[in-house]
Design a protein around this motif. Sequence first.
Motif, PDB file in Angstrom:
ATOM      1  N   THR A  32     102.053 121.634 -10.733  1.00 25.61           N
ATOM      2  CA  THR A  32     100.723 121.107 -10.912  1.00 25.61           C
ATOM      3  C   THR A  32     100.758 119.467 -10.703  1.00 25.61           C
ATOM      4  O   THR A  32      99.836 118.985 -10.130  1.00 25.61           O
ATOM      5  CB  THR A  32     100.013 121.655 -11.804  1.00 25.61           C
ATOM      6  N   ARG A  37      99.247 114.750  -7.998  1.00 20.55           N
ATOM      7  CA  ARG A  37      99.691 113.345  -7.411  1.00 20.55           C
ATOM      8  C   ARG A  37      99.461 113.277  -5.732  1.00 20.55           C
ATOM      9  O   ARG A  37      99.157 112.197  -5.461  1.00 20.55           O
ATOM     10  CB  ARG A  37     101.264 113.094  -7.544  1.00 20.55           C
ATOM     11  N   HIS A  58      97.935 111.235 -20.063  1.00 20.25           N
ATOM     12  CA  HIS A  58      97.313 112.245 -20.708  1.00 20.25           C
ATOM     13  C   HIS A  58      97.037 113.318 -20.018  1.00 20.25           C
ATOM     14  O   HIS A  58      97.563 113.378 -18.760  1.00 20.25           O
ATOM     15  CB  HIS A  58      95.732 111.558 -21.270  1.00 20.25           C
ATOM     16  N   VAL A  60      95.280 116.377 -17.861  1.00 19.15           N
ATOM     17  CA  VAL A  60      93.998 116.533 -16.925  1.00 19.15           C
ATOM     18  C   VAL A  60      93.141 117.916 -17.763  1.00 19.15           C
ATOM     19  O   VAL A  60      94.043 118.700 -18.159  1.00 19.15           O
ATOM     20  CB  VAL A  60      94.531 116.942 -15.472  1.00 19.15           C
ATOM     21  N   LEU A  65      92.514 122.283 -13.920  1.00 21.45           N
ATOM     22  CA  LEU A  65      93.828 122.822 -13.553  1.00 21.45           C
ATOM     23  C   LEU A  65      93.772 124.428 -13.418  1.00 21.45           C
ATOM     24  O   LEU A  65      94.178 125.020 -12.492  1.00 21.45           O
ATOM     25  CB  LEU A  65      94.600 122.965 -14.904  1.00 21.45           C
ATOM     26  N   GLY A  86     105.192 122.966 -14.756  1.00 19.12           N
ATOM     27  CA  GLY A  86     104.115 122.270 -15.220  1.00 19.12           C
ATOM     28  C   GLY A  86     102.676 122.718 -15.689  1.00 19.12           C
ATOM     29  O   GLY A  86     101.821 121.929 -15.833  1.00 19.12           O
ATOM     30  N   ARG A  89     100.047 123.989 -19.679  1.00 18.51           N
ATOM     31  CA  ARG A  89     100.505 123.211 -20.545  1.00 18.51           C
ATOM     32  C   ARG A  89      99.625 123.178 -21.970  1.00 18.51           C
ATOM     33  O   ARG A  89      99.648 122.424 -22.749  1.00 18.51           O
ATOM     34  CB  ARG A  89     100.300 121.824 -19.813  1.00 18.51           C
ATOM     35  N   GLN A  93      95.120 127.051 -21.091  1.00 18.75           N
ATOM     36  CA  GLN A  93      95.498 127.360 -19.820  1.00 18.75           C
ATOM     37  C   GLN A  93      96.530 128.766 -19.723  1.00 18.75           C
ATOM     38  O   GLN A  93      96.342 129.491 -18.753  1.00 18.75           O
ATOM     39  CB  GLN A  93      96.472 126.317 -19.199  1.00 18.75           C
ATOM     40  N   ARG A 145     103.338 110.751 -23.126  1.00 21.43           N
ATOM     41  CA  ARG A 145     103.411 111.938 -22.378  1.00 21.43           C
ATOM     42  C   ARG A 145     104.144 113.157 -23.242  1.00 21.43           C
ATOM     43  O   ARG A 145     103.880 114.333 -23.445  1.00 21.43           O
ATOM     44  CB  ARG A 145     104.120 111.922 -21.174  1.00 21.43           C
TER      45      ARG A 145
HETATM   46  P1  AMP Z   1     104.266 116.411 -14.380  1.00 20.88           P
HETATM   47  O1  AMP Z   1     104.637 116.169 -13.119  1.00 20.88           O
HETATM   48  O2  AMP Z   1     104.326 118.056 -14.323  1.00 20.88           O
HETATM   49  O3  AMP Z   1     104.830 115.870 -15.561  1.00 20.88           O
HETATM   50  O4  AMP Z   1     102.588 115.995 -14.329  1.00 20.88           O
HETATM   51  C1  AMP Z   1     102.193 114.659 -14.326  1.00 20.88           C
HETATM   52  C2  AMP Z   1     100.677 114.749 -14.819  1.00 20.88           C
HETATM   53  O5  AMP Z   1      99.936 115.416 -14.334  1.00 20.88           O
HETATM   54  C3  AMP Z   1     100.907 115.026 -16.157  1.00 20.88           C
HETATM   55  O6  AMP Z   1     101.317 113.904 -17.382  1.00 20.88           O
HETATM   56  C4  AMP Z   1      99.205 115.326 -16.451  1.00 20.88           C
HETATM   57  O7  AMP Z   1      98.424 114.123 -16.423  1.00 20.88           O
HETATM   58  C5  AMP Z   1      98.892 115.898 -14.982  1.00 20.88           C
HETATM   59  N1  AMP Z   1      99.189 117.366 -15.224  1.00 20.88           N
HETATM   60  C6  AMP Z   1     100.198 118.223 -14.345  1.00 20.88           C
HETATM   61  N2  AMP Z   1     100.070 119.502 -14.665  1.00 20.88           N
HETATM   62  C7  AMP Z   1      98.964 119.532 -15.787  1.00 20.88           C
HETATM   63  C8  AMP Z   1      98.641 120.593 -16.589  1.00 20.88           C
HETATM   64  N3  AMP Z   1      99.080 122.022 -16.286  1.00 20.88           N
HETATM   65  N4  AMP Z   1      97.596 120.327 -17.431  1.00 20.88           N
HETATM   66  C9  AMP Z   1      96.996 119.186 -17.577  1.00 20.88           C
HETATM   67  N5  AMP Z   1      97.695 118.125 -16.955  1.00 20.88           N
HETATM   68  C10 AMP Z   1      98.529 118.224 -15.990  1.00 20.88           C
END
Ligand code: AMP
Length: 188
Positions: A32, A37, A58, A60, A65, A86, A89, A93, A145
Amino acid sequence: MFNLILFGPPGAGKGTQAIKIAEKFGWKHVSTGDILRAEVSLGTPLGLKVRAVMEAGHLVSDELLIEIMESVFVNNSTVKGFVLDGFPRTLKQAQELDQMLEKHGETVSLVLALEVNEDELVKRLLKRAQDQGRKDDTEEVIKNRLVQYHHHTKPLIDYYKNKNLYTEIFGEGTIDQIFGQLCSVIKP
Ligand code: AMP
């Protein structure tokens, strides 16, 4: 269909191992973070909405999601398995994921957690900031984070332990050592 959740704090190595697992078993890797990104770098309406939240470290919103994951499932209905990296979280969810899977006669098959001590996590995330230039890998954002992880994501451990789906692997060592240990508990 095998629905694997790769679980762990930021910096635990989920992305690296998820790619390897998906390749070995022929499953679909869903990150995710990567999806979000990509939206940010394309400047889509969704990307514009989530950019500041992500850059601050933070989470999302659950609603967004869940929407994203619903479209992932709809668009990949013929795959043999998923490696979720990911997601979920938050408890919300996780509950929504159960419902989404149930609608298709599916369940979570296994939750594999990578356990890495906090000093090592921070070290890895700072190194990644240098190597990849991720905007959310600065020291202050890293702290955020990890706080988000402890506050919102860690409670999922008990959620999945209660369902007898949770297995923990020590996430320090070489990539191949850790991969070997993960594979030894995946029984498709
Ligand atoms: P990651 O690459 O998995 O560390 O995700 C990078 C960022 O994307 C996180 O710090 C959140 O801001 C957002 N993100 C990714 N997956 C989620 C999720 N399942 N729930 C909420 N935010 C997410």
